[in-house]
Design a protein around this motif. Structure first.
Motif, PDB file in Angstrom:
ATOM      1  N   TYR A  51      36.220  51.162  43.602  1.00 41.24           N
ATOM      2  CA  TYR A  51      37.144  52.276  43.383  1.00 41.24           C
ATOM      3  C   TYR A  51      36.402  53.541  42.986  1.00 41.24           C
ATOM      4  CZ  TYR A  51      40.952  49.286  44.455  1.00 41.24           C
ATOM      5  OH  TYR A  51      41.804  48.484  45.159  1.00 41.24           O
ATOM      6  N   PHE A  52      35.206  53.373  42.413  1.00 44.24           N
ATOM      7  CA  PHE A  52      34.336  54.525  42.176  1.00 44.24           C
ATOM      8  C   PHE A  52      33.665  54.924  43.490  1.00 44.24           C
ATOM      9  CE2 PHE A  52      34.743  52.763  37.925  1.00 44.24           C
ATOM     10  CZ  PHE A  52      34.731  53.879  37.089  1.00 44.24           C
TER      11      PHE A  52
ATOM     12  N   ASN B 282      41.931  55.915  44.074  1.00 44.95           N
ATOM     13  CA  ASN B 282      42.551  55.894  42.748  1.00 44.95           C
ATOM     14  C   ASN B 282      42.949  54.473  42.345  1.00 44.95           C
ATOM     15  OD1 ASN B 282      44.237  56.234  40.482  1.00 44.95           O
ATOM     16  ND2 ASN B 282      44.757  58.301  41.141  1.00 44.95           N
ATOM     17  N   PRO B 283      42.292  53.918  41.310  1.00 41.46           N
ATOM     18  CA  PRO B 283      42.569  52.522  40.942  1.00 41.46           C
ATOM     19  C   PRO B 283      43.962  52.326  40.362  1.00 41.46           C
ATOM     20  CG  PRO B 283      41.100  53.516  39.324  1.00 41.46           C
ATOM     21  CD  PRO B 283      41.287  54.528  40.422  1.00 41.46           C
ATOM     22  N   THR B 284      44.614  53.410  39.973  1.00 40.31           N
ATOM     23  CA  THR B 284      45.972  53.232  39.448  1.00 40.31           C
ATOM     24  C   THR B 284      46.954  52.917  40.590  1.00 40.31           C
ATOM     25  OG1 THR B 284      46.795  55.514  39.532  1.00 40.31           O
ATOM     26  CG2 THR B 284      45.430  54.922  37.636  1.00 40.31           C
ATOM     27  N   HIS B 285      46.491  53.078  41.832  1.00 38.65           N
ATOM     28  CA  HIS B 285      47.327  52.677  42.978  1.00 38.65           C
ATOM     29  C   HIS B 285      46.882  51.339  43.574  1.00 38.65           C
ATOM     30  CE1 HIS B 285      49.334  56.465  42.894  1.00 38.65           C
ATOM     31  NE2 HIS B 285      48.266  57.153  43.191  1.00 38.65           N
TER      32      HIS B 285
ATOM     33  N   VAL C  59      31.402  47.608  36.461  1.00 39.95           N
ATOM     34  CA  VAL C  59      32.674  47.990  35.833  1.00 39.95           C
ATOM     35  C   VAL C  59      33.750  47.113  36.448  1.00 39.95           C
ATOM     36  CG1 VAL C  59      34.345  49.840  35.424  1.00 39.95           C
ATOM     37  CG2 VAL C  59      31.927  50.368  35.611  1.00 39.95           C
TER      38      VAL C  59
ATOM     39  N   PHE D 177      36.918  46.448  35.459  1.00 37.91           N
ATOM     40  CA  PHE D 177      38.284  46.968  35.497  1.00 37.91           C
ATOM     41  C   PHE D 177      38.372  48.465  35.257  1.00 37.91           C
ATOM     42  CE2 PHE D 177      38.808  42.492  34.568  1.00 37.91           C
ATOM     43  CZ  PHE D 177      39.674  42.156  35.602  1.00 37.91           C
ATOM     44  N   PRO D 178      38.348  49.252  36.331  1.00 39.21           N
ATOM     45  CA  PRO D 178      38.579  50.689  36.149  1.00 39.21           C
ATOM     46  C   PRO D 178      40.023  50.927  35.684  1.00 39.21           C
ATOM     47  CG  PRO D 178      38.497  50.127  38.486  1.00 39.21           C
ATOM     48  CD  PRO D 178      38.180  48.873  37.734  1.00 39.21           C
ATOM     49  N   PRO D 179      40.302  52.138  35.170  1.00 34.95           N
ATOM     50  CA  PRO D 179      41.619  52.394  34.589  1.00 34.95           C
ATOM     51  C   PRO D 179      42.761  52.151  35.573  1.00 34.95           C
ATOM     52  CG  PRO D 179      40.316  54.425  34.782  1.00 34.95           C
ATOM     53  CD  PRO D 179      39.406  53.295  35.073  1.00 34.95           C
ATOM     54  N   GLY D 180      43.784  51.441  35.117  1.00 35.39           N
ATOM     55  CA  GLY D 180      44.977  51.265  35.927  1.00 35.39           C
ATOM     56  C   GLY D 180      44.848  50.198  36.999  1.00 35.39           C
TER      57      GLY D 180
ATOM     58  N   ALA E 188      47.409  47.710  31.372  1.00 37.22           N
ATOM     59  CA  ALA E 188      46.576  47.940  30.188  1.00 37.22           C
ATOM     60  C   ALA E 188      46.502  46.673  29.343  1.00 37.22           C
ATOM     61  CB  ALA E 188      47.123  49.107  29.373  1.00 37.22           C
TER      62      ALA E 188
ATOM     63  N   ILE F  60      44.100  44.245  30.953  1.00 38.48           N
ATOM     64  CA  ILE F  60      42.713  44.695  30.792  1.00 38.48           C
ATOM     65  C   ILE F  60      42.247  44.409  29.372  1.00 38.48           C
ATOM     66  CG2 ILE F  60      41.149  46.676  30.775  1.00 38.48           C
ATOM     67  CD1 ILE F  60      42.693  47.866  33.064  1.00 38.48           C
TER      68      ILE F  60
END
Lengths: 380, 257
Positions: free
Chosen positions: A136-137, A142-145, A283, A285-288, A292, A295
């Motif tokens: 995702y990086f 966007n990791p929230t999607h 990494v 678990f990136p955000p989202g 939460a 994670i």
């Protein structure tokens, strides 16, 4: 009991002071460290190892997808699988998997997997995955999607394989007026589906409900696998059936040599190269990427991740890797397979810097002296 | 004596929204950063000596909900159009910090009449060639403190980040990161269209920047100062990105004069 040879296709030539000089083997690791001529040799050695697995009587081979990293230099597992579809005759070819949100549109996965299933004569196992945290990086996606893209893409791929085309698809992430993939897979209604997970409850419930197979994300303490596999079996019971052991897969590094001492002697430096260099900066678990709350829970689980290991004893006690003589490896695997209740053993027989000759010897000893006895036990 | 905060929940366009108010006097809206400072900090208390300070938590932060309806920074700005309507606020001063300053300037473009004057502290929102922003989405809190604070060992630096996975702040911290990623992952913490709209922001604007900001380097402040028609840039020495903590009194004085 089914035995698979899993390959990451790692980069084996990081500088000796890598762990001190660089933050990560992922995403930002300078690609000037990659030497294409050596890379070509590695790809060919690694493919030879998987072809050898076919000749040695393994049930399957596994490849997977990672981008912009030294841990696994296989951005396109489908390219590797297509070579294996031709060069192997018998093994299942498990692509574990294609990271659905990165295929645009995800109907590409339905197409390419169908090609692999056709070329291999119906030997494909289809891994449909969310993609690793670092991806995702690397893709700036966007990791929230991640979850909602995954669910939409997953359903779309399944429809591609099970419904007559053309049809329309109007989802949140993709709008497709004509969905009509050629070719279609040999296996009907579709190739077996494997889904990996690190213990997120949502994933376990999803896989149990649909009766797919659940593969544990590797490099955790045995207790971590045990918890997740127990949770999976509970989820299957709640869905009104008892889990088949073949719905569970355990992935781990394995090394067999003539004696315990020789095995550690030959293997240890390559294992630490893997743990200290290739897992550095991962990494997970990136955000989202998941809720939460999940994670936060899995972050606690990371205290049981292989990177906390400092000594051979830490590795052995946590069951992070199984290393030893054929007898030792057989006994340990027999115990753990029984405890975990898994029907698929996914071995990493090459790891880190482990040279081609030792990887081949490892696989041969495993196939000749470990696998037959474990198979026999499995049938009792 | 610090003002006593009042907490309540609003329904803003169907989204449950946490709101804190602090102090007495005319209204002032504070839009918080990616760090999710939604409880009183000394900087807000300073503002509260002269204003009723409104501190809403953005969707997905603290106990505010509704992140599913937020797909980008513009959705976030529209949320504030709704929130100002709900609170019957118009023509009020708005101070934003970092992510909050980016939201403030997007709001000023959408509904200029809502904002009388702007305070933008170490604002996100721009891509400036040659002045890359730091990587905010990292797990290593030591590195994060170095990125944000001039002195990463100072008490505020240590207090604003969780210290271990069992810290009770962790869940809120993860929520804050998720909500920030929702609007700031790609394009990374900026809106490529923003520069073409800045000429419309005619309110008196004070930009406050730390000379040593490694997260959003000073050239971002200079770019805003050039492009905004009525802006001045105030640069604070020996100060990083943690401006409200690192230069609390100076920043409050600059923004209240």
């Amino acid at each position: 009991m089914k035995f698979f040879a899993f390959h990451l296709m790692p980069w084996d030539r990081l500088p000796a002071d890598f762990a001190e000089r660089y933050d990560s083997a992922w995403t930002t690791i300078p690609n000037s460290l990659y030497d294409p001529l050596h890379g070509g040799k590695l790809y060919n050695d690694y493919l030879d190892q998987l072809v050898l697995a076919d000749q040695l009587g393994f049930d399957g081979v596994c490849v997977n997808e990672h981008h912009q990293n030294a841990y696994g230099t296989m951005p396109s597992p489908n390219l590797m699988a297509s070579i294996l579809a031709r060069q192997t005759k018998r093994v299942k070819i498990a692509v574990v998997g294609n990271a659905l949100p990165f295929y645009n549109p995800p109907t590409r996965v339905a197409e390419e997997f169908a090609m692999l299933d056709c070329i291999s004569g119906g030997r494909l196992i289809a891994g449909l995955v969310v993609g690793g945290g670092p991806e995702y990086f690397s893709f700036s996606l966007n990791p929230t999607h991640a979850r909602s893209m995954y669910r939409e893409a997953f359903d779309l791929v399944l429809r591609c394989w099970t419904e007559e085309g053309p049809f329309e698809h109007y989802g949140q992430h993709w709008k497709l007026r004509y969905v009509n993939p050629w070719p279609r897979p040999v296996q009907q209604p579709h190739p077996p589906i494997w889904i990996p997970g690190a213990g997120s409850r949502e994933t376990i419930q999803f896989v149990a409900e649909r009766r797919y197979a659940y593969m544990g994300i590797p490099y955790f303490h045995l207790d971590f696998f045990q918890r997740n596999f127990d949770m999976f079996r509970d989820a299957c019971e709640k869905n009104g059936y008892t889990a088949d052991p073949e719905q569970l897969g355990w992935l781990l590094p394995i090394y067999v040599a003539e004696t315990d001492a020789q095995a550690w002697e030959e293997y240890e430096e390559h294992l630490w190269y893997f743990v200290r260099n290739l897992l550095k900066g991962l990494v997970i678990f990136p955000p989202g990427y998941t809720s939460a709350r999940s994670i936060a829970g899995i972050q606690r689980g990371l205290q049981q991740f292989m990177t906390v290991c400092q000594t051979r004893d830490d590795i052995e006690r946590g069951g992070y890797a199984i290393v030893g003589s054929p007898e030792t490896v057989r006994e340990k695997l027999q115990t753990y397979i029984h405890q975990l209740g898994v029907g698929n053993l996914l071995g990493l027989f090459q790891l880190g810097t482990l040279p081609h000759e030792l990887a081949c010897k490892n696989m041969s000893l495993f196939a000749e002296q470990v696998m037959p006895k474990l198979r026999a036990i499995g049938q009792i | 004596m610090p003002a006593k905060p009042q907490h309540r929940f609003l329904h803003v366009g169907g989204k449950k929204t946490q709101l804190m108010t602090l102090g007495e006097g005319p209204p002032l809206v504070y839009l918080h950063s990616a760090g999710g400072e939604t409880e009183p900090i000394p900087f807000m208390e300073k503002l509260a000596e002269q204003y009723t300070v409104y501190v809403p938590a953005h969707p997905g932060f603290a106990l505010s909900e509704g992140l599913n309806d937020i797909l980008d920074i513009h959705d976030m700005a529209w949320h504030y159009v709704d929130l100002f309507a709900e609170l019957q606020l118009s023509g009020v001063p708005v101070i934003g910090y970092s992510l909050g300053a980016w939201i403030a300037v997007e709001l000023a473009i959408l509904r200029p009449e809502l904002i009388s004057r702007l305070g933008m502290i170490a604002a996100a929102g721009l891509y400036v060639e040659g002045a890359p922003m730091g990587e905010l989405f990292i797990d290593d809190f030591n590195k994060l403190r170095e990125l944000i604070f001039f002195d990463p060992e100072s008490p505020p630096a240590l207090q604003t980040t969780p210290r271990n996975p069992d810290d009770s702040q962790m869940l809120m911290w993860l929520r804050a990161r998720e909500a920030t990623a929702r609007v700031g992952w790609n394009p990374y913490l900026h809106d490529p269209k923003l520069p073409r709209h800045l000429h419309r922001v005619t309110q008196p604007t004070t930009l406050v920047w730390g000379r040593h900001d490694k997260m959003i380097p000073l050239p971002h402040g200079e770019y805003y100062a050039q492009q905004l028609p009525n802006a001045t840039l105030e640069i604070l020495e020996e100060c990083g990105h943690g401006v409200p903590w690192e230069k609390c009194d100076e920043t409050a004085a600059l923004l209240m004069k």
